[in-house]
Design a protein around this motif. Structure first.
Motif, PDB file in Angstrom:
ATOM      1  N   ASP A   1       3.147   8.415   4.634  1.00  0.00           N
ATOM      2  CA  ASP A   1       2.721   7.855   2.693  1.00  0.00           C
ATOM      3  C   ASP A   1       1.744   6.642   2.608  1.00  0.00           C
ATOM      4  O   ASP A   1       2.347   5.749   3.308  1.00  0.00           O
TER       5      ASP A   1
ATOM      6  N   THR B   1       0.013   5.387   0.182  1.00  0.00           N
ATOM      7  CA  THR B   1       0.069   4.547  -1.159  1.00  0.00           C
ATOM      8  C   THR B   1       0.091   3.112  -1.032  1.00  0.00           C
ATOM      9  O   THR B   1      -1.087   3.098  -1.640  1.00  0.00           O
ATOM     10  N   GLU B   2       0.518   2.963  -1.035  1.00  0.00           N
ATOM     11  CA  GLU B   2       0.549   1.280  -0.647  1.00  0.00           C
ATOM     12  C   GLU B   2      -0.508   0.866  -0.438  1.00  0.00           C
ATOM     13  O   GLU B   2      -1.538   0.572  -0.554  1.00  0.00           O
ATOM     14  N   GLN B   3      -0.894   1.003   1.042  1.00  0.00           N
ATOM     15  CA  GLN B   3      -1.876   0.652   1.868  1.00  0.00           C
ATOM     16  C   GLN B   3      -2.899   1.131   0.710  1.00  0.00           C
ATOM     17  O   GLN B   3      -4.541   0.941   0.684  1.00  0.00           O
TER      18      GLN B   3
ATOM     19  N   THR C   1      -3.566   1.367  -1.855  1.00  0.00           N
ATOM     20  CA  THR C   1      -3.283   0.455  -3.148  1.00  0.00           C
ATOM     21  C   THR C   1      -4.450  -1.113  -2.912  1.00  0.00           C
ATOM     22  O   THR C   1      -4.969  -0.993  -3.209  1.00  0.00           O
ATOM     23  N   GLN C   2      -3.634  -1.281  -1.714  1.00  0.00           N
ATOM     24  CA  GLN C   2      -3.553  -2.441  -1.613  1.00  0.00           C
ATOM     25  C   GLN C   2      -6.088  -2.984  -0.817  1.00  0.00           C
ATOM     26  O   GLN C   2      -6.865  -3.407  -1.314  1.00  0.00           O
TER      27      GLN C   2
END
Length: 172
Positions: A30, A32-34, A36-37
């Motif tokens: 996953d 997703t956070e990367q 999004t950043q």
């Protein structure tokens, strides 16, 4: 995801032989956070009120341009990317920019250029305060040149008008 919501994923697929048969091993994670950043950082760069640009170190062709740069130069990002200064400003200015860029790539740290003129397509001649730095890889080899330019034309004009006004006032 288990709840059915979508997410950003990165996959690695490797082919291997197992008991004489060709098989594939897949690993997914996953990001997703990367992602999004990265989107957040892209939005910041696009909306900074100063011109932000990146050039490839080898050919000094633009690889990134933000909105303020588009407005200042008078051309869209998709037109600017892959081009060099020689495609947008008079040859003399392009040579000066290129010479300075090559100097920056040989140095470490930020190079501060207090005032440099640029002839633009839509705004005429402007005066820029530019900071440039070489972005290096793990071995210290320059890969990119990052530049941030502030249009100081109006500020310099106001400073000059104020100085003239003060001189005239002192003369009375």
């Amino acid at each position: 995801r288990k709840d059915g919501s979508p997410f950003h994923m990165q996959l690695a697929i490797t082919k291997m032989a197992h008991f004489g048969q060709r098989q594939f091993v897949t690993v997914a994670w996953d990001v997703t956070e990367q992602t999004t950043q990265e989107l957040y950082l892209d939005a910041i760069i696009k909306n900074i009120p100063n011109m932000v640009f990146v050039k490839g170190a080898e050919d000094l062709r633009f690889t990134l341009f933000n909105r303020a740069g588009e407005e200042l130069i008078g051309a869209r990002r998709d037109v600017l990317i892959g081009k060099s200064d020689f495609d947008f400003v008079p040859r003399e200015q392009a040579e000066a920019f290129t010479t300075k860029d090559r100097e920056v790539l040989q140095q470490t740290g930020v190079v501060d250029i207090w005032e440099e003129p640029i002839d633009t397509r839509t705004k005429g001649q402007r005066l820029l305060h530019t900071r440039k730095i070489a972005i290096r890889d793990e071995q210290g080899v320059p890969k990119y040149l990052l530049g941030i330019s502030e249009d100081i034309t109006d500020r310099k004009r106001i400073e000059k008008e104020l100085a003239i006004s003060l001189e005239e006032t002192a003369a009375y």
